[in-house]
Design a protein around this motif. Structure first.
Motif, PDB file in Angstrom:
ATOM      1  N   GLY A  66      14.888  46.565  24.949  1.00 20.90           N
ATOM      2  CA  GLY A  66      15.507  45.587  25.831  1.00 20.90           C
ATOM      3  C   GLY A  66      14.956  45.596  27.245  1.00 20.90           C
ATOM      4  N   ARG A  67      14.135  46.599  27.583  1.00 22.87           N
ATOM      5  CA  ARG A  67      13.561  46.693  28.932  1.00 22.87           C
ATOM      6  C   ARG A  67      12.035  46.613  28.920  1.00 22.87           C
ATOM      7  NH1 ARG A  67      14.038  51.161  31.865  1.00 22.87           N
ATOM      8  NH2 ARG A  67      14.147  52.593  30.079  1.00 22.87           N
ATOM      9  N   PHE A  68      11.413  47.201  27.919  1.00 24.94           N
ATOM     10  CA  PHE A  68       9.953  47.232  27.830  1.00 24.94           C
ATOM     11  C   PHE A  68       9.481  46.271  26.751  1.00 24.94           C
ATOM     12  CE2 PHE A  68       9.107  51.869  29.420  1.00 24.94           C
ATOM     13  CZ  PHE A  68       9.882  51.620  30.535  1.00 24.94           C
ATOM     14  N   ILE A  69       8.296  45.706  26.980  1.00 23.35           N
ATOM     15  CA  ILE A  69       7.686  44.818  25.993  1.00 23.35           C
ATOM     16  C   ILE A  69       6.226  45.218  25.813  1.00 23.35           C
ATOM     17  CG2 ILE A  69       7.076  42.444  25.411  1.00 23.35           C
ATOM     18  CD1 ILE A  69       9.366  41.553  27.264  1.00 23.35           C
ATOM     19  N   ILE A  70       5.846  45.513  24.585  1.00 22.77           N
ATOM     20  CA  ILE A  70       4.451  45.801  24.272  1.00 22.77           C
ATOM     21  C   ILE A  70       3.813  44.538  23.710  1.00 22.77           C
ATOM     22  CG2 ILE A  70       4.985  46.681  21.958  1.00 22.77           C
ATOM     23  CD1 ILE A  70       2.668  48.689  22.325  1.00 22.77           C
ATOM     24  N   SER A  71       2.578  44.283  24.081  1.00 23.40           N
ATOM     25  CA  SER A  71       1.856  43.126  23.579  1.00 23.40           C
ATOM     26  C   SER A  71       0.375  43.462  23.539  1.00 23.40           C
ATOM     27  CB  SER A  71       2.119  41.898  24.446  1.00 23.40           C
ATOM     28  OG  SER A  71       1.653  42.115  25.769  1.00 23.40           O
ATOM     29  N   ARG A  72      -0.399  42.608  22.903  1.00 20.06           N
ATOM     30  CA  ARG A  72      -1.831  42.839  22.820  1.00 20.06           C
ATOM     31  C   ARG A  72      -2.579  41.517  22.826  1.00 20.06           C
ATOM     32  NH1 ARG A  72      -2.896  46.260  17.704  1.00 20.06           N
ATOM     33  NH2 ARG A  72      -5.088  45.946  18.260  1.00 20.06           N
ATOM     34  N   ASP A  73      -3.824  41.603  23.277  1.00 11.38           N
ATOM     35  CA  ASP A  73      -4.735  40.467  23.269  1.00 11.38           C
ATOM     36  C   ASP A  73      -6.023  40.958  22.634  1.00 11.38           C
ATOM     37  OD1 ASP A  73      -6.516  38.421  23.770  1.00 11.38           O
ATOM     38  OD2 ASP A  73      -5.782  38.044  25.792  1.00 11.38           O
ATOM     39  N   ASN A  74      -6.193  40.682  21.361  1.00 13.49           N
ATOM     40  CA  ASN A  74      -7.366  41.200  20.648  1.00 13.49           C
ATOM     41  C   ASN A  74      -8.677  40.605  21.156  1.00 13.49           C
ATOM     42  OD1 ASN A  74      -5.826  42.915  19.058  1.00 13.49           O
ATOM     43  ND2 ASN A  74      -5.567  41.392  17.435  1.00 13.49           N
ATOM     44  N   ALA A  75      -8.619  39.400  21.678  1.00 15.25           N
ATOM     45  CA  ALA A  75      -9.836  38.787  22.226  1.00 15.25           C
ATOM     46  C   ALA A  75     -10.343  39.566  23.433  1.00 15.25           C
ATOM     47  CB  ALA A  75      -9.555  37.347  22.607  1.00 15.25           C
ATOM     48  N   LYS A  76      -9.443  40.246  24.113  1.00 12.12           N
ATOM     49  CA  LYS A  76      -9.806  41.032  25.299  1.00 12.12           C
ATOM     50  C   LYS A  76      -9.811  42.530  25.023  1.00 12.12           C
ATOM     51  CE  LYS A  76      -7.990  37.648  28.584  1.00 12.12           C
ATOM     52  NZ  LYS A  76      -7.055  37.414  29.715  1.00 12.12           N
TER      53      LYS A  76
END
Length: 123
Positions: A66-76
């Protein structure tokens, strides 16, 4: 040899936000699980969050849900950790890590580690 390099740490007041970034290289980044761990002074390193290759499976430790968000950008070849509503107990050295193709939430699930980026939350 895979390498990951973290950035974005710093000093932030309690309740504030910070975004960590991690750049990966040396392996086919888009195939693998990526994770964030942290280690506070005097404590063992602990799991924070992890994300699968396309972002449709994500795990968080309970204390950051509820406080942290993980994400990714495979192109980068990049993975991010958006940290909101930071608390004093979030103060730690944050590590980015690259795993394999199976789900990962334990240190043993991951192979390549960065040097860490310091996050300090002040009162």
């Amino acid at each position: 040899q895979a390498q990951v390099v973290e950035s974005g740490g710093g000093l932030v007041p309690a309740g504030g936000s910070l975004r960590l970034s991690c750049a990966g290289s040396g392996r086919t980044f888009s195939r693998y699980w990526m994770g964030w761990f942290r280690q506070a002074p005097g404590k063992d390193r602990e799991f924070v969050a992890s994300i699968n290759w396309n972002g449709d499976t994500i795990y968080y430790t309970d204390s950051v849900k509820g406080r942290f968000i993980i994400s990714r950008d495979n192109a980068k070849n990049a993975v991010y950790l958006q940290m909101n509503t930071l608390k004093l107990e979030d103060t730690a050295l944050y590590y980015c890590t690259m795993g394999g193709v199976v789900p990962g939430t334990r240190e043993s699930d991951f192979r390549s580690w960065g040097q860490g980026t310091q996050v300090t939350v002040s009162s």
